[in-house]
Design a protein around this motif. Structure first.
Motif, PDB file in Angstrom:
ATOM      1  N   LYS A 266      12.249  52.223  36.484  1.00 42.15           N
ATOM      2  CA  LYS A 266      10.853  53.029  36.410  1.00 42.15           C
ATOM      3  C   LYS A 266      10.107  53.090  38.044  1.00 42.15           C
ATOM      4  O   LYS A 266       9.274  53.788  37.461  1.00 42.15           O
ATOM      5  CB  LYS A 266      10.074  51.945  35.827  1.00 42.15           C
ATOM      6  CG  LYS A 266      10.005  52.151  34.657  1.00 42.15           C
ATOM      7  CD  LYS A 266       9.979  50.399  33.564  1.00 42.15           C
ATOM      8  CE  LYS A 266      10.044  50.332  32.195  1.00 42.15           C
ATOM      9  NZ  LYS A 266       9.493  49.820  31.349  1.00 42.15           N
ATOM     10  N   LYS A 267      10.120  52.372  38.428  1.00 41.67           N
ATOM     11  CA  LYS A 267       9.747  52.050  40.269  1.00 41.67           C
ATOM     12  C   LYS A 267       9.969  53.696  41.658  1.00 41.67           C
ATOM     13  O   LYS A 267       9.822  53.721  42.002  1.00 41.67           O
ATOM     14  CB  LYS A 267       9.455  50.550  40.822  1.00 41.67           C
ATOM     15  CG  LYS A 267       8.643  49.599  39.684  1.00 41.67           C
ATOM     16  CD  LYS A 267       8.720  48.624  40.261  1.00 41.67           C
ATOM     17  CE  LYS A 267       8.257  47.920  38.918  1.00 41.67           C
ATOM     18  NZ  LYS A 267       7.173  46.141  40.229  1.00 41.67           N
TER      19      LYS A 267
ATOM     20  N   TRP B  53      15.818  43.998  35.991  1.00 36.15           N
ATOM     21  CA  TRP B  53      15.810  44.012  37.887  1.00 36.15           C
ATOM     22  C   TRP B  53      16.198  45.914  37.810  1.00 36.15           C
ATOM     23  O   TRP B  53      15.938  46.735  38.027  1.00 36.15           O
ATOM     24  CB  TRP B  53      16.758  43.109  38.387  1.00 36.15           C
ATOM     25  CG  TRP B  53      16.542  44.238  40.291  1.00 36.15           C
ATOM     26  CD1 TRP B  53      15.645  44.087  41.164  1.00 36.15           C
ATOM     27  CD2 TRP B  53      17.714  45.145  40.917  1.00 36.15           C
ATOM     28  NE1 TRP B  53      15.848  44.108  41.887  1.00 36.15           N
ATOM     29  CE2 TRP B  53      17.513  44.784  41.953  1.00 36.15           C
ATOM     30  CE3 TRP B  53      19.101  45.656  39.938  1.00 36.15           C
ATOM     31  CZ2 TRP B  53      17.975  45.971  42.694  1.00 36.15           C
ATOM     32  CZ3 TRP B  53      19.345  46.603  41.086  1.00 36.15           C
ATOM     33  CH2 TRP B  53      18.880  46.565  42.931  1.00 36.15           C
TER      34      TRP B  53
ATOM     35  N   ALA C 285      13.277  47.514  35.860  1.00 37.77           N
ATOM     36  CA  ALA C 285      11.854  47.579  36.596  1.00 37.77           C
ATOM     37  C   ALA C 285      12.617  49.058  37.857  1.00 37.77           C
ATOM     38  O   ALA C 285      11.614  49.267  37.723  1.00 37.77           O
ATOM     39  CB  ALA C 285      12.044  46.837  37.323  1.00 37.77           C
TER      40      ALA C 285
END
Length: 266
Positions: free
Chosen positions: A52-53, A46, A49
């Motif tokens: 990166k976002k 998690w 992710a």
């Protein structure tokens, strides 16, 4: 080792001969392994992710079992991540330790920025047995992270060792010396890192003094002097020396394919 168990049984119509039992280890040798498996999904994947976002700046995470340190380039990222992490953990029935979870200003420019704001030196944090401190190198004056053995933990280890020495008061000094050599050597294998010389020296000296006091208590007529003890039995203990390389050297040796590249982002 303490554990809790959850038993699951088939309906009575099936007349089962087997009983399935899930054992949850709370405090045991396998606990770090279970934490790694569970938190890999809950946190690691998690967080990667999220980095990166949503992260606007650089971000890095270092975790061992249920203990971890996260670094952020931007303060806004750190605050947002902490808020969303708490929500994420609640979904799995977990929560952050209220006393150990902190947001602190730490890093290359922390001391300079805090000095401009007329604030105190950057806070320190404890991780994996060491206190991490913002500092500079002796030769170049460049930023570095100083690591020292946590004082309270070292005091606790010495307290336990004092009790064991008293229990071995009437054991042969040579046998006790061999045992202490293994104890001190094992301690150095983990704690003998660059910058931790003073704590290592203090630990060895404290062990020697406790052993010396124990030997003196064996007899009221003991004429054993400190100098004689240190040159004789004291020489059985391993000398203070740095056994571990600098983190950068260890990292470069293990990840040769990304030398010179950004180590935070993939």
């Amino acid at each position: 080792m303490r554990h809790g168990s959850i038993c699951t049984r088939f309906p009575s119509k099936l007349q089962p001969t087997l009983k399935f039992e899930v054992i949850l280890c709370v405090r045991g040798v396998i606990s770090p392994i279970l934490a790694n498996l569970y938190l890999h999904h809950v946190l690691d994947l998690w967080a990667n992710a999220w980095r990166k976002k949503q992260a606007r700046g650089e971000m890095i995470i270092v975790r061992y079992a249920d203990d971890g340190v996260l670094g952020f380039e931007r303060e806004q990222d750190a605050k947002l991540f902490l808020e969303q992490l708490q929500e994420r953990l609640r979904k799995f029935g977990l929560e952050l330790h209220p006393e150990k979870t902190r947001l602190i200003e730490f890093g290359r420019y922390a001391a300079e920025r805090r000095k401009k704001r007329k604030e105190r030196k950057p806070e320190t944090f404890n991780f994996l047995g060491f206190t991490h401190i913002c500092g500079t190198t002796y030769k170049t004056g460049k930023f570095t992270v100083h690591r020292k053995t946590i004082g309270k933990r070292m005091a606790a280890r010495l307290k336990e060792l004092r009790v064991k020495l008293r229990q071995r008061m009437h054991t042969s000094p040579k046998e006790t010396g061999k045992w202490l050599a293994q104890v001190v050597g094992g301690y150095f294998q983990y704690h003998a890192i660059p910058g931790n010389w003073d704590r290592l020296k203090a630990y060895r000296n404290d062990v020697l003094r406790m052993w010396f006091q124990t030997l003196r208590r064996r007899s009221q007529r003991s004429r054993l002097s400190w100098d004689r003890f240190r040159e004789g039995l004291g020489s059985l203990l391993p000398p203070v020396e740095i056994l571990q390389p600098y983190p950068a050297e260890r990292f470069d040796a293990k990840y040769t394919q990304i030398q010179g590249k950004n180590r935070v982002r993939e």
